[in-house]
Scaffold this motif. Structure first.
Motif, PDB file in Angstrom:
ATOM      1  N   PHE A  98       0.827  -1.208   0.000  1.00 22.01           N
ATOM      2  CA  PHE A  98       0.000   0.000   0.000  1.00 22.01           C
ATOM      3  C   PHE A  98       0.860   1.256   0.000  1.00 22.01           C
ATOM      4  CE2 PHE A  98      -1.769   3.414   2.627  1.00 22.01           C
ATOM      5  CZ  PHE A  98      -2.891   3.749   1.886  1.00 22.01           C
ATOM      6  N   LEU A  99       1.902   1.288   0.820  1.00 24.04           N
ATOM      7  CA  LEU A  99       2.752   2.472   0.924  1.00 24.04           C
ATOM      8  C   LEU A  99       3.500   2.740  -0.380  1.00 24.04           C
ATOM      9  CD1 LEU A  99       4.094   1.861   4.535  1.00 24.04           C
ATOM     10  CD2 LEU A  99       2.608   3.739   3.815  1.00 24.04           C
ATOM     11  N   VAL A 100       3.922   1.680  -1.058  1.00 21.75           N
ATOM     12  CA  VAL A 100       4.574   1.863  -2.357  1.00 21.75           C
ATOM     13  C   VAL A 100       3.565   2.384  -3.381  1.00 21.75           C
ATOM     14  CG1 VAL A 100       5.694   0.676  -4.285  1.00 21.75           C
ATOM     15  CG2 VAL A 100       6.407   0.183  -1.934  1.00 21.75           C
ATOM     16  N   GLU A 101       2.378   1.797  -3.399  1.00 22.76           N
ATOM     17  CA  GLU A 101       1.340   2.225  -4.343  1.00 22.76           C
ATOM     18  C   GLU A 101       1.003   3.702  -4.155  1.00 22.76           C
ATOM     19  OE1 GLU A 101      -3.284   1.071  -5.410  1.00 22.76           O
ATOM     20  OE2 GLU A 101      -2.618   1.204  -3.343  1.00 22.76           O
TER      21      GLU A 101
ATOM     22  N   SER B 213       7.134   5.365  -0.785  1.00 23.96           N
ATOM     23  CA  SER B 213       8.450   4.761  -0.954  1.00 23.96           C
ATOM     24  C   SER B 213       8.535   4.231  -2.377  1.00 23.96           C
ATOM     25  CB  SER B 213       8.664   3.627   0.055  1.00 23.96           C
ATOM     26  OG  SER B 213       9.965   3.093  -0.048  1.00 23.96           O
ATOM     27  N   PRO B 214       9.737   4.242  -2.985  1.00 23.68           N
ATOM     28  CA  PRO B 214       9.828   3.833  -4.385  1.00 23.68           C
ATOM     29  C   PRO B 214       9.753   2.334  -4.616  1.00 23.68           C
ATOM     30  CG  PRO B 214      11.994   4.427  -3.557  1.00 23.68           C
ATOM     31  CD  PRO B 214      11.009   4.790  -2.486  1.00 23.68           C
ATOM     32  N   GLU B 215      10.070   1.525  -3.602  1.00 26.57           N
ATOM     33  CA  GLU B 215      10.095   0.076  -3.823  1.00 26.57           C
ATOM     34  C   GLU B 215       9.955  -0.680  -2.509  1.00 26.57           C
ATOM     35  OE1 GLU B 215      14.820  -0.912  -3.764  1.00 26.57           O
ATOM     36  OE2 GLU B 215      13.965  -0.252  -5.677  1.00 26.57           O
TER      37      GLU B 215
ATOM     38  N   VAL C  15      10.744   0.245   1.674  1.00 27.70           N
ATOM     39  CA  VAL C  15       9.616   0.719   2.463  1.00 27.70           C
ATOM     40  C   VAL C  15       9.635   0.167   3.889  1.00 27.70           C
ATOM     41  CG1 VAL C  15       7.983  -1.091   1.779  1.00 27.70           C
ATOM     42  CG2 VAL C  15       7.151   1.197   2.378  1.00 27.70           C
ATOM     43  N   PHE C  16      10.109  -1.056   4.074  1.00 27.19           N
ATOM     44  CA  PHE C  16      10.158  -1.614   5.430  1.00 27.19           C
ATOM     45  C   PHE C  16      11.065  -0.767   6.321  1.00 27.19           C
ATOM     46  CE2 PHE C  16       8.430  -5.310   3.297  1.00 27.19           C
ATOM     47  CZ  PHE C  16       7.597  -5.853   4.261  1.00 27.19           C
ATOM     48  N   LYS C  17      12.257  -0.450   5.828  1.00 26.40           N
ATOM     49  CA  LYS C  17      13.208   0.324   6.630  1.00 26.40           C
ATOM     50  C   LYS C  17      12.703   1.722   6.923  1.00 26.40           C
ATOM     51  CE  LYS C  17      17.349  -2.127   5.055  1.00 26.40           C
ATOM     52  NZ  LYS C  17      18.674  -1.998   4.369  1.00 26.40           N
ATOM     53  N   GLN C  18      11.903   2.275   6.019  1.00 31.27           N
ATOM     54  CA  GLN C  18      11.422   3.648   6.186  1.00 31.27           C
ATOM     55  C   GLN C  18      10.218   3.752   7.111  1.00 31.27           C
ATOM     56  OE1 GLN C  18      10.874   4.351   1.952  1.00 31.27           O
ATOM     57  NE2 GLN C  18      12.552   5.832   1.945  1.00 31.27           N
TER      58      GLN C  18
END
Length: 285
Positions: free
Chosen positions: A140-143, A147-149, A153-156
């Motif tokens: 969802f966060l990438v969509e 985050s770009p990938e 996204v997990f680390k961010q």
């Protein structure tokens, strides 16, 4: 005849993107002879996968990947070859899924406070009505462009110290192993090199796992390098454990963990499938 095994995969029953039937079909097309479906904390996809396996001429091994808290860290224990109808196992998994649902709601609340609206609903949409994992939040966060990938996204957003991180207590190590064994299965430490443990700490985990009745380490994994595979193989010899292998496949969006592309187990490894009836059947098919 060489038999191709993949003993760690995921479907839409947890955080994979292919249905159990589609996963089986893809595995068969990739040349996999023996497949384990090991969804997180659920066996919901096994019945559908079993039907598809008959049609595909592929041997399905019952599987699950159980979330465990050990030494304040989350590790995963794969169960293989068990009775999925075992009541004790299913009660344990049901408890983990209840916690997963609460955690998903809490992740949504924390991301909302961080200015990200609709994360819980978005993650639920990716879950197809099944259990919600951090992977669904990541998609969802990438969509949404946060985050770009997936790898970033997990680390961010979703690891310790980040706005969407929620700590929790999963099953105890000995508890998870006991559930698997009581159901007639074998317990495997999933992708042990991925936990970032020191050699001393990892060997302590392996020792406690073996004392609890654990049978194998996942030596070859989609997330292991060749050097890590050889190191894990040495640990199996040191602790008199067997060796397993699996792609940890989640879907075609992650081609670096494609089905049917695993390296063989290192020499001197004792494969977990040695003596399995399915090995004889697959080899003579």
């Amino acid at each position: 005849m060489n038999v191709s095994y993949d003993l760690h995969t995921h479907s839409t029953a947890s955080d994979g993107t292919l249905s159990p039937a589609a996963l089986v079909t893809r595995a068969a097309a990739a040349g996999v002879d023996v497949l384990a479906l090991t969804d997180h904390d659920t066996t919901e996809g096994l019945a559908e996968a079993a039907v598809a396996a008959v049609g595909a001429g592929l041997h399905l091994v019952t599987g699950v990947e159980i979330s465990v808290t050990w030494g304040g860290q989350v590790v995963h224990i794969v169960g293989l070859g068990f009775d999925p109808d075992d009541s004790n196992l299913q009660r344990g998994l049901a408890g983990l899924r209840r916690f997963r649902e609460w955690r998903a709601e809490e992740i949504g609340r924390r991301l909302e406070k961080h200015g990200i609206s609709g994360a819980y609903e978005g993650a639920r949409g990716y879950s197809n009505g099944h259990l919600i994992s951090r992977t669904h939040f990541a998609r969802f966060l990438v969509e949404q462009g946060y985050s770009p990938e997936m790898r970033k996204v997990f680390k961010q957003y979703l690891t310790r110290g980040q706005p969407g991180h929620v700590a929790g207590e999963w099953a105890a190590l000995d508890q998870a192993v006991a559930w698997i064994h009581a159901a007639g299965g074998e317990a495997v430490i999933a992708h042990p090199a991925r936990y970032g443990m020191t050699r001393t700490r990892l060997r302590r985990l392996i020792g406690e796992f073996r004392e609890a009745g654990g049978k194998a380490l996942e030596v070859v994994s989609g997330s292991h390098s060749k050097d890590e595979a050889f190191t894990m193989a040495k640990h199996t010899r040191d602790f008199s454990l067997r060796a397993s292998l699996g792609s940890d496949y989640h879907g075609p969006e992650t081609p670096w963990t494609e089905l049917g592309r695993l390296s063989p187990l290192p020499d001197n490894s004792v494969p977990i499938w040695r003596g399995w009836p399915v090995f004889t059947t697959a080899a003579s098919a």
